[in-house]
Structure formats: structure tokens, C-alpha cells
Design an enzyme around this catalytic site. Structure first.
Site, PDB file in Angstrom:
ATOM      1  N   GLU A 145      39.255 101.657  78.614  1.00 29.93           N
ATOM      2  CA  GLU A 145      38.626  99.869  78.927  1.00 29.93           C
ATOM      3  C   GLU A 145      37.231  99.526  78.536  1.00 29.93           C
ATOM      4  O   GLU A 145      37.066  98.725  78.035  1.00 29.93           O
ATOM      5  CB  GLU A 145      38.687  99.640  79.918  1.00 29.93           C
ATOM      6  CG  GLU A 145      40.676  99.855  80.893  1.00 29.93           C
ATOM      7  CD  GLU A 145      41.539  98.547  80.434  1.00 29.93           C
ATOM      8  OE1 GLU A 145      40.692  97.880  79.615  1.00 29.93           O
ATOM      9  OE2 GLU A 145      42.311  98.857  80.048  1.00 29.93           O
ATOM     10  N   GLU A 224      44.158  98.662  69.815  1.00 24.49           N
ATOM     11  CA  GLU A 224      44.355  99.313  71.280  1.00 24.49           C
ATOM     12  C   GLU A 224      44.309 100.355  70.274  1.00 24.49           C
ATOM     13  O   GLU A 224      44.073 101.579  71.152  1.00 24.49           O
ATOM     14  CB  GLU A 224      46.361  98.875  71.289  1.00 24.49           C
ATOM     15  CG  GLU A 224      45.993  97.299  72.389  1.00 24.49           C
ATOM     16  CD  GLU A 224      45.316  97.786  73.635  1.00 24.49           C
ATOM     17  OE1 GLU A 224      45.472  98.683  73.999  1.00 24.49           O
ATOM     18  OE2 GLU A 224      45.005  96.627  73.643  1.00 24.49           O
TER      19      GLU A 224
END
Length: 293
Positions: A145, A224
Site C-alpha cells: 500500500e 498492482e
């Protein structure tokens, strides 16, 4: 129910603000007696396309807190909260970004990062994630994150969304005008757009919107992979991130609200791979394994 109401209210508010802005600036008058004013249409499409994307970005932290019930850890009260804040602090320093807000929310395993900039962000993890993963695996998820924030992924995806939104609005109205002109050829009595224009614009908005979703989803999947690689770099090895992904792959992951679906560590996989905001766990683990070699 709360999430649905917030999503609808937010989108209606965004549309209202943009409609008022377009009216005040006069750029909604792109259909004239002489046909389409392409310059005005492009400005209108840009305001509606980028405006909605950037308003959503600016409101992202607030909406994330509201929709998930996330509680910001301002003064750590437990050893777990202290560890979470210190882990994010160390990772943020290593990644060269300002300290994000750290939050915990009730729910099944998941985590997300959001915020309008690299130096104004939020990293949140669910209680389910903390309860079902080892500290090293949670640390890898946090690193993922933080990497999203460091890579500027929220802003990048907003820009991409704004560009495709603009083209959808612009092209839909051009096609609508052409179809309407064809249907009303030889009719010198009527003025202004007809029913052919309205119907065509609606149909094209839907069709072009689907194509735009595929483009945005592809970029989302690439980010991602980049965040996984960033996590491996912050952790010093791809192994912890691979272990975290393997663990997540075997758990029931709670879907995040629609506005946050592409921001979660897991989920966001569409009914077709073309519409998935995340690659499959197998693809992500394979990419990390290749990086390790």
C-alpha cells in the site's frame, strides 16, 4: 446500505457541481445553429471527464473513511496499533513520502491506500487482515500500500480515467450529431438536436464507457504488479509479499466499496479478466517469483 447511499449522493453532487460549472462557463452550448462547435465540445468533455475524476480524487480520503468506517490511529492505544503506525512510518521514510494516516476498519481481510497525493494519503487495514495473517505478511501488505502511494498510483489512475472519460463524452456526442443529421437530412424546419441525437449519445456513452473500463482496468492491473514489486523492494525480498498473496488467495476477501475496489490489496476481479482491476493471485505471485530470480 450506508455505502450505497454515500456512493449515490457523492456522484449526484459531483454531477451537479460539474453541470453548474459548464453552464456558468457556457461550454455546454456546443450545439449551435451551424452544427457542432468542436472546440466548445472538447472543453465541455474535458470539464465533465476530468472534473468528475479529480473531485473523486480530492474526496477519496473522506469517502474511504465514511464508507468503511475506518478509524484513524491518532494516538496508538494497543501494541498492535503502535506497531502498525511505526511500520508504516519506517516504510514511508524508506519510500521517500510523507507519513500517511494509518487506519483500521472492521471487516474481512483486505487493505487499501488512497488520497489525493503522495504526501496526503491514507493506509488502512481491516481487523480480519490483522487477525488472520502473520506480522511479516501484514508488513508486506502495508509495504504494498505504501508503494501505491509512493508510485503516485491514485493520481495516475485519476488522469487515465479523466482522459478516457473525456474521449467517451466527446466521441459520443460527435456520433450522436452525425446520426441525428443523417436521420433529419432534408428537414429544414426543425432546429436543435432531435431524438436521434439523444438516443445515440446514451447508447454510445454506454458502449464507449465499456471500452474505457477495459483500458482503465488494464492500467490498474499494471499498477498492482508495480506495487507488489515495490513491496518486495521495501521488504528486501519478494518472499514476504508472495506469502501474503498466497495467504490472501486462500481466504474469503471482503469486497471494498465500489469507489475503493481498485485500491484494495485484493479483490476487484471482474467477471471477465478484461474488466478486472487486479491480476489473479497466481499471476502476481509468478511475477514476484520472476523478480526474485
Amino acid at each position: 446500505m450506508k455505502r450505497i447511499v454515500l456512493f449515490l449522493v457523492t456522484n449526484l453532487a459531483v454531477l451537479l457541481v460539474l453541470s453548474i460549472a459548464a453552464s456558468v462557463l457556457g461550454v455546454n452550448r456546443y450545439l449551435t445553429a451551424n452544427g457542432l462547435n468542436l472546440g466548445m465540445l472538447l472543453v465541455f468533455a474535458g470539464i465533465m471527464g476530468f472534473g468528475g475524476a479529480f473531485i473523486s480524487l480530492l474526496m477519496s480520503k473522506m469517502m474511504a473513511k465514511w464508507s468503511t468506517g475506518a478509524r484513524i490511529i491518532e494516538s496508538p492505544e494497543t501494541s498492535t496499533e503502535f506497531w502498525l503506525v511505526e511500520t508504516v512510518r519506517k516504510q514511508a521514510q524508506k519510500a521517500g513520502i510523507a507519513m500517511p494516516e494509518v487506519a483500521v476498519y472492521e471487516g474481512e481481510p483486505n487493505a487499501f491506500a488512497t488520497g489525493p497525493s503522495r504526501n496526503n494519503s491514507l493506509v488502512a487495514v481491516s481487523t480480519g487482515l490483522l487477525q488472520n495473517m502473520s506480522k511479516e505478511e501484514v508488513e508486506a501488505v502495508l509495504a504494498h500500500e505504501v508503494s501505491h502511494v509512493a508510485n503516485g498510483d491514485m493520481v495516475t489512475l485519476t488522469l487515465i480515467q479523466g482522459v478516457v472519460n473525456t474521449f467517451v463524452i466527446f466521441l459520443s456526442r460527435i456520433v450522436g450529431y452525425l446520426v441525428d443529421s443523417f436521420l433529419r437530412r432534408g428537414d429544414s424546419q426543425s432546429s436543435g438536436p432531435g431524438i436521434g441525437y439523444t438516443i445515440t449519445v446514451i447508447v454510445c456513452d454506454i458502449l464507449f464507457g465499456i471500452l474505457a473500463s477495459i483500458i482503465v482496468a488494464w492500467f490498474s492491473r499494471q499498477r498492482e504488479f508495480r506495487a507488489d514489486a515495490g513491496a518486495a523492494s521495501l521488504m528486501g525480498s519478494p518472499r514476504p509479499m508472495m506469502a501474503a498473496l498466497q495467504r490472501l488467495g486462500g481466504m474469503a476477501v471482503e469486497p471494498l466499496p465500489k469507489s475503493l475496489a481498485s485500491s484494495g490489496i485484493a479483490g476487484g476481479q471482474g467477471f471477465m479478466s478484461l474488466f478486472a482491476s487486479h491480476p489473479s493471485m497466481e499471476e502476481r505471485i509468478a511475477a514476484l517469483a520472476a523478480q526474485g530470480r
